[in-house]
Design an enzyme around this catalytic site. Sequence first.
Site, PDB file in Angstrom:
ATOM      1  N   ARG A 143       0.846  -1.189   0.000  1.00 38.14           N
ATOM      2  CA  ARG A 143       0.000   0.000   0.000  1.00 38.14           C
ATOM      3  C   ARG A 143       0.885   1.243   0.000  1.00 38.14           C
ATOM      4  NH1 ARG A 143      -1.909  -3.578   3.979  1.00 38.14           N
ATOM      5  NH2 ARG A 143      -3.989  -4.431   3.566  1.00 38.14           N
ATOM      6  N   ARG A 243      -1.098  -1.678  -7.139  1.00 40.70           N
ATOM      7  CA  ARG A 243      -1.319  -2.819  -6.232  1.00 40.70           C
ATOM      8  C   ARG A 243      -2.296  -3.815  -6.875  1.00 40.70           C
ATOM      9  NH1 ARG A 243      -1.363  -4.331  -0.628  1.00 40.70           N
ATOM     10  NH2 ARG A 243      -3.407  -4.848   0.210  1.00 40.70           N
ATOM     11  N   HIS A 266      -3.774  -9.110   3.326  1.00 38.74           N
ATOM     12  CA  HIS A 266      -5.210  -9.168   3.618  1.00 38.74           C
ATOM     13  C   HIS A 266      -5.463 -10.137   4.770  1.00 38.74           C
ATOM     14  CE1 HIS A 266      -6.473  -7.834  -0.709  1.00 38.74           C
ATOM     15  NE2 HIS A 266      -6.223  -6.815   0.077  1.00 38.74           N
ATOM     16  N   TYR A 275     -10.060 -10.134  -6.983  1.00 38.46           N
ATOM     17  CA  TYR A 275      -9.156 -10.208  -8.122  1.00 38.46           C
ATOM     18  C   TYR A 275      -9.436 -11.405  -9.021  1.00 38.46           C
ATOM     19  CZ  TYR A 275      -6.590  -6.674  -5.555  1.00 38.46           C
ATOM     20  OH  TYR A 275      -6.248  -5.530  -4.895  1.00 38.46           O
TER      21      TYR A 275
END
Length: 296
Positions: A143, A243, A266, A275
């Site tokens: 991030r 990302r 995560h 995704y």
Amino acid sequence: MYKSSFLEYLQIEKNASPLTVEHYAHDIDEFFVFLQTEQLSIEQCEYSDIRIFLSGLYDRGLSRRSVSRKVSSIRSLYRFLEREEKVKQNPFSFVSLPKAAHPIPEFFYEEELQELFTVSDLEDPLGQRNQAILELLYGTGIRVSECTNVELRDLDFSLSTLLVHGKGNKERYVPFGAFASQALKHYIEDGRGKLLQKGKGNTDRLLLNAKGGPLTARGIRLILNKLVDKTAITADISPHKLRHSFATHLLNAGADLRSVQELLGHSQLSSTQIYTHVSKDRLRNVYMDSHPRANK
């Protein structure tokens, strides 16, 4: 008074990030404006009043996601006030909202990114830094907040790994490849020292601004926008889009979901599953190439 006590509770007891506290404060301010308009106190507010408040949010065209966040913020405020015995009931406890739809994440195609990695001036300290930023964000999937917090000691070039300080003070190790290693070494051995000389003091942060101080998340976003302007890419860019591209390209190349979840940091697999929508083309190609009855 209630607002300041609640925000202090979030900071001290919940260890919430400054950005999270800022979001809560904005949502609560908006609710207090509504109460003032309706000539209500926070203790008098009832479920019927909440319905009027929600209608106003939807009339402004806010998404379900935005409305859900505001409801969550104010519901938390009321829970705090219940605990402190300032209110008798939480009118937001009766509110049920549909789950916000998760948009399919936007990502770059690999061909688009190739051009992006060729525009930085690698003889210039800022160009070296910009190349390091690109390689970090796309090569590790971290991030932007994690990127700005990277310190020199977090990098292990012998193992090609980066120690990432993530959300909720959670730490994880992520690998980085040869291109990232080369860009980082070039920047650290040359450009970073030149930028550091422009500052007023030493800093352990890896990424520095033009004045030699720590680079901010806003600074990184501005840098990315300037870099993409030098290319033929017409799509918008953001650290989070890099990302998304990181995760999408890994899955398209055959990486398993659990590994990508760990790399992204995560806590829930459901956060990573968004995704899978963008890798359906790959699944179809695998099926068409592999199944004996797919083609004549």
